[in-house]
Design an enzyme around this catalytic site. Structure first.
Site, PDB file in Angstrom:
ATOM      1  N   GLY A 222      -6.111  -3.214  -7.280  1.00  0.00           N
ATOM      2  CA  GLY A 222      -6.839  -3.926  -7.991  1.00  0.00           C
ATOM      3  C   GLY A 222      -7.861  -4.623  -7.038  1.00  0.00           C
ATOM      4  CG  ASN A 223     -11.570  -5.117  -8.127  1.00  0.00           C
ATOM      5  OD1 ASN A 223     -11.901  -6.097  -8.804  1.00  0.00           O
ATOM      6  ND2 ASN A 223     -11.617  -3.772  -8.253  1.00  0.00           N
ATOM      7  NE  ARG A 224      -9.204 -11.920  -3.855  1.00  0.00           N
ATOM      8  CZ  ARG A 224      -7.784 -12.438  -3.754  1.00  0.00           C
ATOM      9  NH1 ARG A 224      -7.457 -12.776  -4.805  1.00  0.00           N
ATOM     10  NH2 ARG A 224      -7.227 -12.144  -2.507  1.00  0.00           N
ATOM     11  CB  SER A 225     -14.063  -7.795 -10.777  1.00  0.00           C
ATOM     12  OG  SER A 225     -14.722  -7.807 -11.903  1.00  0.00           O
TER      13      SER A 225
END
Ligand code: CTP
Length: 413
Positions: A222-225
């Site tokens: 995933g990512n930090r959005s």
């Protein structure tokens, strides 16, 4: 906010509530305490809130509560002296919106029948401003045929009715009739104020949040959005009168209200949802943080520790923005950590975008999760335009103004 930041139309880029004159009609219901919190938040967002309490409302909350949080008058008596003008006529004429929150069965019936027996009823009859009512009462009173007939009459005359929720009323009854919370009421107010805005009748698709690409049933890449920028854009589009389809992947921020929301997990799901909804849309704003790669295979069972290094083969996801036809206005972001302008300019061309908003995500005030953003606008028509550091809601207002202009140009062609 930065004073230099004035839009093409000459208006400053503040939210839709700024400088709006809102007449808040408060009726005698236990939910009246929420109206105080609502008045306070509207005031903080820049609205000029004048309150009219029915005499029963004044038994639950006092005019002083409202004058304290709004720094403006709160009236009860129809015959309050107001030298040089007739109070209810003046209030009615000045208003951008009359919001009756909470609205009791009694006041709804009086409004529907056109009675003019107190200041709120007289102001309602006099005003040409849009009117919103948020019913709050016991389920029995709400579902009663008489109350439903009042609401039907009011809807017919163009009054916007905020649907009450199922829930526990003060009496202990669990039924439909509970007034929504302040955030939801503000979303409704913003929607009514924006209904004839520059995107009225248009559809805008906004993506938000970060996609998650499964490795196995319990793990993902995933990512930090946080979703904050996408949510601010979706709200700004709604405030411009657009029908908004929000395609939402993983987020940590509270989601906006007053729009159609489609939840997705992976980049492939986001792409399918975007393609489906973009087909009927006038603009697509890709604020979602899409994973560029996904594990080639998502294992069906949890991966076990073996003591050896683990290699995961990643394959590229398709570019969602690039794959959407240029018939609609296409807007993207370029989240960069270096050589921001050059990388962002490349994306304008490679993705066939009309606008790219470039930001340096290595800055703490501009990256994932921040409440502010500093972007540079890239378009095919003008040289790069850096905007000052602003709240994400303000950046969103600027972006939507640019999008509205492009949508208008397209529809005039
Ligand atoms: N985007 C997209 N589909 C992808 C990747 C990104 O539609 N598979 C969109 C993003 O939502 C954003 C814009 O393209 O609006 C640019 O995203 P960014 O991550 O900055 O660029 P990438 O194309 O992924 O390029 P790179 O990561 O190599 O910089």
């Amino acid at each position: 906010m930065n004073e230099e930041l004035v839009s093409e139309s000459g208006h400053s880029h503040m939210g839709i509530l700024n400088e709006k004159r809102i007449l808040l009609g408060v009726c005698g219901s236990v939910a009246a305490f929420k109206a105080v919190a609502l008045a306070s938040q509207l005031n903080q967002a820049g609205a000029e809130v004048t309150t009219i309490l029915t005499k029963d409302a004044a038994r639950f909350v006092t005019p002083l509560s409202f004058t304290s949080v709004t720094q403006r008058p709160a009236y009860v008596d129809l015959y309050t002296p107001d030298p040089g003008r007739i109070l209810h006529v003046a209030l009615a004429e000045e208003a951008d919106l009359l919001a009756v929150i909470p609205a009791t069965a009694n006041t709804l019936a009086r409004m529907a029948q056109g009675l003019s027996d107190d200041l709120l009823a007289c102001t309602y009859l006099s005003t040409r401003a849009p009117v919103l009512v948020a019913p709050a009462m016991d389920g029995g009173m709400y579902t009663n045929a008489a109350t439903q007939a009042s609401l039907a009459t009011l809807r017919d005359s163009g009054v916007h009715v905020v649907e009450p929720l199922e829930g526990r009323a003060a009496s202990g009854l669990v039924a439909k009739g509970r007034m929504p919370e302040v955030d939801a009421l503000i979303a409704e107010i913003r929607t009514v104020l924006g209904r004839n805005g520059p995107l009225a009748g248009k559809t805008v698709v906004v993506t938000a949040g970060g996609t998650q690409e499964p490795l196995d049933p319990v793990r993902y890449i995933g990512n930090r959005s946080s979703g904050k920028m996408g949510f601010a854009l979706a709200e700004a589009a709604r405030d411009c009168g657009a029908r908004v389809v929000l395609i939402q992947a993983a987020t940590t921020a509270p989601p906006p209200l007053g729009m159609t929301t489609v939840s997705v997990t992976t980049a492939a799901e986001m792409q399918a949802a975007v393609n489906e909804h973009a087909a009927q849309a006038d603009a697509l704003i890709m604020a979602g943080a899409v994973a560029d790669y996904r594990p080639e295979t998502a294992r069906s069972q949890k991966t076990k520790r073996t003591g050896d290094p683990l290699a995961i083969r990643l394959v590229e996801n398709e570019d969602i923005l690039a794959g959407v036809p240029r018939t609609l206005v296409k807007v993207g972001f370029a989240a960069e950590t270096d050589d921001v302008l050059r990388n962002a300019e490349k994306k304008l061309t490679s993705k066939g975008a009309d606008l790219i908003f470039a930001n340096d995500v290595s800055r703490p005030d501009s990256g994932f999760g921040a409440d502010t953003n500093q972007v540079v606008v890239l378009s095919n028509a003008r040289p790069p335009e850096p905007l000052p550091l602003m709240a994400k809601s303000e950046v969103a207002a600027v972006i939507l103004e640019r999008v509205s202009g492009l949508v208008r140009e397209r529809s005039e062609k």
